[in-house]
Motif scaffolding. Structure first.
Motif, PDB file in Angstrom:
ATOM      1  N   ASP A 295     -10.321  -6.636   6.545  1.00 23.62           N
ATOM      2  CA  ASP A 295     -10.448  -6.762   5.288  1.00 23.62           C
ATOM      3  C   ASP A 295     -11.080  -5.425   3.992  1.00 23.62           C
ATOM      4  O   ASP A 295     -10.565  -5.851   3.098  1.00 23.62           O
ATOM      5  CB  ASP A 295     -11.801  -7.158   4.893  1.00 23.62           C
ATOM      6  N   LYS A 296     -10.251  -4.366   4.046  1.00 19.79           N
ATOM      7  CA  LYS A 296     -10.178  -3.039   3.766  1.00 19.79           C
ATOM      8  C   LYS A 296      -9.425  -2.916   3.562  1.00 19.79           C
ATOM      9  O   LYS A 296      -8.389  -2.263   5.196  1.00 19.79           O
ATOM     10  CB  LYS A 296     -11.277  -2.374   4.353  1.00 19.79           C
ATOM     11  N   VAL A 297      -8.710  -2.251   3.151  1.00 19.33           N
ATOM     12  CA  VAL A 297      -7.146  -1.444   2.740  1.00 19.33           C
ATOM     13  C   VAL A 297      -7.590  -0.030   2.579  1.00 19.33           C
ATOM     14  O   VAL A 297      -8.323   0.516   1.050  1.00 19.33           O
ATOM     15  CB  VAL A 297      -6.123  -2.024   1.926  1.00 19.33           C
ATOM     16  N   ILE A 298      -7.584   0.940   3.774  1.00 27.04           N
ATOM     17  CA  ILE A 298      -7.277   1.962   2.809  1.00 27.04           C
ATOM     18  C   ILE A 298      -6.367   2.854   2.666  1.00 27.04           C
ATOM     19  O   ILE A 298      -4.867   3.170   2.922  1.00 27.04           O
ATOM     20  CB  ILE A 298      -7.639   2.996   4.589  1.00 27.04           C
ATOM     21  N   PHE A 299      -6.590   3.750   1.432  1.00 24.44           N
ATOM     22  CA  PHE A 299      -4.814   3.920   0.294  1.00 24.44           C
ATOM     23  C   PHE A 299      -5.181   6.092   0.728  1.00 24.44           C
ATOM     24  O   PHE A 299      -5.977   6.485   1.459  1.00 24.44           O
ATOM     25  CB  PHE A 299      -5.989   4.055  -1.419  1.00 24.44           C
ATOM     26  N   GLY A 300      -3.812   6.476   0.975  1.00 21.75           N
ATOM     27  CA  GLY A 300      -3.923   7.672   0.807  1.00 21.75           C
ATOM     28  C   GLY A 300      -4.167   8.474  -0.312  1.00 21.75           C
ATOM     29  O   GLY A 300      -4.177   7.178  -1.013  1.00 21.75           O
ATOM     30  N   PRO A 301      -3.789   9.317  -0.971  1.00 19.67           N
ATOM     31  CA  PRO A 301      -4.321  10.285  -2.068  1.00 19.67           C
ATOM     32  C   PRO A 301      -3.145  10.073  -3.241  1.00 19.67           C
ATOM     33  O   PRO A 301      -3.134  10.329  -4.591  1.00 19.67           O
ATOM     34  CB  PRO A 301      -4.634  11.597  -2.158  1.00 19.67           C
ATOM     35  N   GLY A 302      -2.089   9.420  -3.022  1.00 13.81           N
ATOM     36  CA  GLY A 302      -1.043   9.265  -3.815  1.00 13.81           C
ATOM     37  C   GLY A 302       0.020  10.701  -3.818  1.00 13.81           C
ATOM     38  O   GLY A 302      -0.733  11.692  -3.686  1.00 13.81           O
ATOM     39  N   THR A 303       0.971  10.101  -4.339  1.00 12.53           N
ATOM     40  CA  THR A 303       2.134  11.126  -4.678  1.00 12.53           C
ATOM     41  C   THR A 303       2.419  10.625  -5.364  1.00 12.53           C
ATOM     42  O   THR A 303       2.948  10.208  -5.973  1.00 12.53           O
ATOM     43  CB  THR A 303       3.123  11.291  -3.814  1.00 12.53           C
ATOM     44  N   SER A 304       2.270  11.812  -6.549  1.00 13.97           N
ATOM     45  CA  SER A 304       3.059  11.563  -8.242  1.00 13.97           C
ATOM     46  C   SER A 304       4.331  11.695  -7.644  1.00 13.97           C
ATOM     47  O   SER A 304       5.545  13.241  -7.904  1.00 13.97           O
ATOM     48  CB  SER A 304       1.524  12.249  -9.373  1.00 13.97           C
ATOM     49  N   LEU A 305       5.706  10.932  -7.950  1.00 13.49           N
ATOM     50  CA  LEU A 305       6.618  11.456  -8.980  1.00 13.49           C
ATOM     51  C   LEU A 305       7.097  10.830  -9.492  1.00 13.49           C
ATOM     52  O   LEU A 305       7.303  10.652 -10.723  1.00 13.49           O
ATOM     53  CB  LEU A 305       7.551   9.982  -7.470  1.00 13.49           C
ATOM     54  N   SER A 306       7.811  12.428 -10.513  1.00 12.78           N
ATOM     55  CA  SER A 306       8.629  11.941 -11.239  1.00 12.78           C
ATOM     56  C   SER A 306       9.723  12.531 -11.576  1.00 12.78           C
ATOM     57  O   SER A 306      10.499  13.701 -10.132  1.00 12.78           O
ATOM     58  CB  SER A 306       8.126  13.522 -12.214  1.00 12.78           C
ATOM     59  N   VAL A 307      10.341  11.236 -12.252  1.00 15.72           N
ATOM     60  CA  VAL A 307      12.252  11.297 -12.236  1.00 15.72           C
ATOM     61  C   VAL A 307      12.150  12.243 -13.287  1.00 15.72           C
ATOM     62  O   VAL A 307      12.736  11.339 -14.276  1.00 15.72           O
ATOM     63  CB  VAL A 307      12.602  10.356 -11.571  1.00 15.72           C
ATOM     64  N   ILE A 308      13.101  13.380 -13.340  1.00 17.04           N
ATOM     65  CA  ILE A 308      14.070  13.488 -14.674  1.00 17.04           C
ATOM     66  C   ILE A 308      15.338  13.716 -15.327  1.00 17.04           C
ATOM     67  O   ILE A 308      15.722  13.667 -14.311  1.00 17.04           O
ATOM     68  CB  ILE A 308      13.619  14.888 -14.050  1.00 17.04           C
ATOM     69  N   PRO A 309      15.213  12.798 -15.906  1.00 16.58           N
ATOM     70  CA  PRO A 309      16.203  12.466 -16.407  1.00 16.58           C
ATOM     71  C   PRO A 309      17.399  13.654 -16.734  1.00 16.58           C
ATOM     72  O   PRO A 309      17.484  14.710 -16.596  1.00 16.58           O
ATOM     73  CB  PRO A 309      16.371  12.067 -18.102  1.00 16.58           C
TER      74      PRO A 309
END
Lengths: 115, 119
Positions: free
Chosen positions: A101-115
């Protein structure tokens, strides 16, 4: 205990570069599910992929591919030929059968794609 | 494509006030969830709900919180007396019902979230 680690807090790449987002998980359950979710700047959580623990086949969907390796408890996500629209926070997540029932999330990775 | 709908998108309230966050899960789903994401942090599980009762809750989900499915379509999260630290994005999620579907998919679909700001 279950845990998801995403060691990369922030990544910046130039458009068209390939990028791999790392995910390492911990669980004592033998049956579990792994997920990747995308959170664009607008804030919603978008489901990308689910893998169960019995299926170690890698998967490719367009520019996205996932590499699941049980031996190293890793579920890495690669974006090829990155685009500006890929800029987002990406969450790896785990759901074990004993607590499905429970989804454990990681802390996340912020991705920036620069033009 | 069916989706989870949350209203409002942004709620501003004064400390100590009660708030109700609303969610309309995907219509054939039977499992419902609330998660919280404090700004810049990871998404945290709050509570799961099935068959009109809470099936699991986290330590965050204390007596100030309650959930309800008042009718066949809505699923609500109530915070009785809001605190500054309740300021966060709250996500509702839902999942299909049969055991086969759960074992085969086990995918929770998330709404766009409600940003709660407690002043």
């Amino acid at each position: 205990a279950q845990k998801v680690t995403q060691a990369q807090t922030e990544i910046s790449v130039v458009e068209k570069e390939d990028v791999t987002l790392d995910c390492v998980y911990e669980t004592r359950d033998t049956t579990y599910y792994l997920f990747w979710y995308k959170q664009p700047p607008s804030g919603e959580l978008v489901f990308l992929i689910r893998r169960n623990s019995f299926d170690e086949q890698n998967e490719i969907s367009g520019r996205y591919s996932w590499n699941f390796q049980k031996s190293t408890s890793s579920f890495n996500f690669t974006i090829t030929a990155s685009q500006v629209v890929d800029s987002a926070v990406y969450f790896c997540a785990l759901s074990a059968i004993t607590s499905y029932d429970k989804v454990i999330f990681g802390p996340g990775t912020s991705l920036s794609v620069i033009p | 494509e069916p989706e989870v709908t949350q209203t409002p998108s942004h709620q501003v309230t004064q400390m100590g006030q009660e708030v109700i966050l609303r969610c309309v899960p995907i219509s054939n789903h039977l499992y419902f969830y609330w998660y919280r994401q404090i700004l810049g942090q990871k998404v945290e599980f709050l509570v799961s709900f099935y068959n009109n009762e809470i099936s699991e809750k986290s330590e965050i989900f204390d007596d100030q919180f309650s959930v309800e499915r008042p009718d066949g379509s809505n699923f609500t999260l109530k915070i009785r007396s809001t605190k500054l630290e309740d300021s966060a994005m709250y996500f509702c999620a839902s999942k299909e019902g049969t055991l086969d579907e759960i074992l085969a998919k086990n995918i929770q679909y998330f709404g766009a979230g409600t940003r709660l700001s407690v002043l």
